[in-house]
Design an enzyme around this catalytic site. Sequence first.
Site, PDB file in Angstrom:
ATOM      1  N   ASP A  88      10.935 -37.015  15.684  1.00  0.00           N
ATOM      2  CA  ASP A  88      12.379 -36.897  15.472  1.00  0.00           C
ATOM      3  C   ASP A  88      13.043 -36.016  16.519  1.00  0.00           C
ATOM      4  O   ASP A  88      12.398 -35.203  17.191  1.00  0.00           O
ATOM      5  CB  ASP A  88      12.670 -36.361  14.072  1.00  0.00           C
ATOM      6  CG  ASP A  88      12.013 -35.005  13.805  1.00  0.00           C
ATOM      7  OD1 ASP A  88      10.873 -34.801  14.276  1.00  0.00           O
ATOM      8  OD2 ASP A  88      12.620 -34.151  13.136  1.00  0.00           O
TER       9      ASP A  88
ATOM     10  N   GLU B  77      10.241 -33.955  11.310  1.00  0.00           N
ATOM     11  CA  GLU B  77       9.553 -32.655  11.346  1.00  0.00           C
ATOM     12  C   GLU B  77      10.534 -31.504  11.217  1.00  0.00           C
ATOM     13  O   GLU B  77      10.223 -30.485  10.615  1.00  0.00           O
ATOM     14  CB  GLU B  77       8.760 -32.512  12.652  1.00  0.00           C
ATOM     15  CG  GLU B  77       7.912 -31.252  12.720  1.00  0.00           C
ATOM     16  CD  GLU B  77       8.679 -29.999  13.167  1.00  0.00           C
ATOM     17  OE1 GLU B  77       8.321 -28.900  12.722  1.00  0.00           O
ATOM     18  OE2 GLU B  77       9.644 -30.143  13.956  1.00  0.00           O
TER      19      GLU B  77
END
Length: 391
Positions: free
Chosen positions: A78, A136
């Site tokens: 991400d 994350e």
Amino acid sequence: MFDLKEEIKALEIELIKLRRDFHMYPELGYQEFRTSKIIKEYLRKLGLEVSTVAKTGVVGLLKGKTAGKTVMLRADIDALPQEEKTNLPFKSRNPGIMHACGHDGHTAMLLVAAKILAIHREDIKGNIKFVFQPNEEEAGALNMIEEGILDNPKVDAAFGIHLWTPIESGSVGLVGGPVMAANEEFELTVIGRAGHTSAPHTAVDPVLVASNIIQSLQSIQTREIDPLLPITIMIGKINGGRGRNIISEKVEIGGTIRFLFENEEEDKIILLYKIERLIKGICYGMGADYELKYIPSNPALKNDYSMIHYIEKAAHETFGEKCRIVSYRCMAGEDFAEFSQRVPSAFYFIGIGNEEKKTNYPHHHPMFDIDEDTLKYGVEMHIRSVLNYLD
């Protein structure tokens, strides 16, 4: 052992191309649809068993020729809600979103490592799970665990890498025990009573209350916590007011609490009580009200002492005589901690800080960039650490 360095060298252009592509098209947590699609297609071409986990997460399973243990390698995929300010030719094309933490490099490194290991699957004893984790930045690891990525086959050990600008390019940061801090996030709304700035006595000013809270929160970490225990209480956002001559009805504050405590769960409860006690007292004393919400993020990341020697060995094999291993821990949060709480794990840093290349900006900075010459080291470290463990 096959000529690993030569094989990585032959794939270095592809490695950098992958990283730059991910960098150009960053996606926020659980929105990594393009990234996930590329990963799945890449892994399927390698002949791996591929599955989607936790919305946009991907797991690729490589089964070796003979039975053995199962080891997990993890990369996060991400990006951040950050407007990029670099002038890179491959800068973000998605407005307001940027890979400002190195996840684009992590993803590229693990894909190329998977490619090389898949080529040599006949030499592998056991299984390797390549885990590409979404979200994350807001703790997506737990969702993957809840969906069973540590099972079928059962994971015996896990490794993770973070590219890291505070460490000089070419160095490896590694330490046993606590490595990265536990992180608790919070959202606080200070509720006052709206009014006109010409008559403040008829209102309750939440801006003044909020400013007192922000200042006073620092007294907890400097006056109420053992100074030998690492802790930071930081405000990351504040929002309140719509006009210069209006006393607002409320102010919204968001922040993080990071700590490395010996008795993590017990001491965290005491810490959060202290924080709310302070907020409640200030609001009560100034005639305001409040709403406080804690958002659990991740526990402290702790390296298993029995696992770090695999990384040390891999580092010496990768860097040779130039190998520099530094003891490093920090107060940043990392939800690889969820894996480290459940299986023997080692998480380490590969330095990418290079002043000449302007890759020494802090993580989450709009000028953040990676020293791409270090990506090949990440690939090699992935491969050597996993083979060292399985052998």
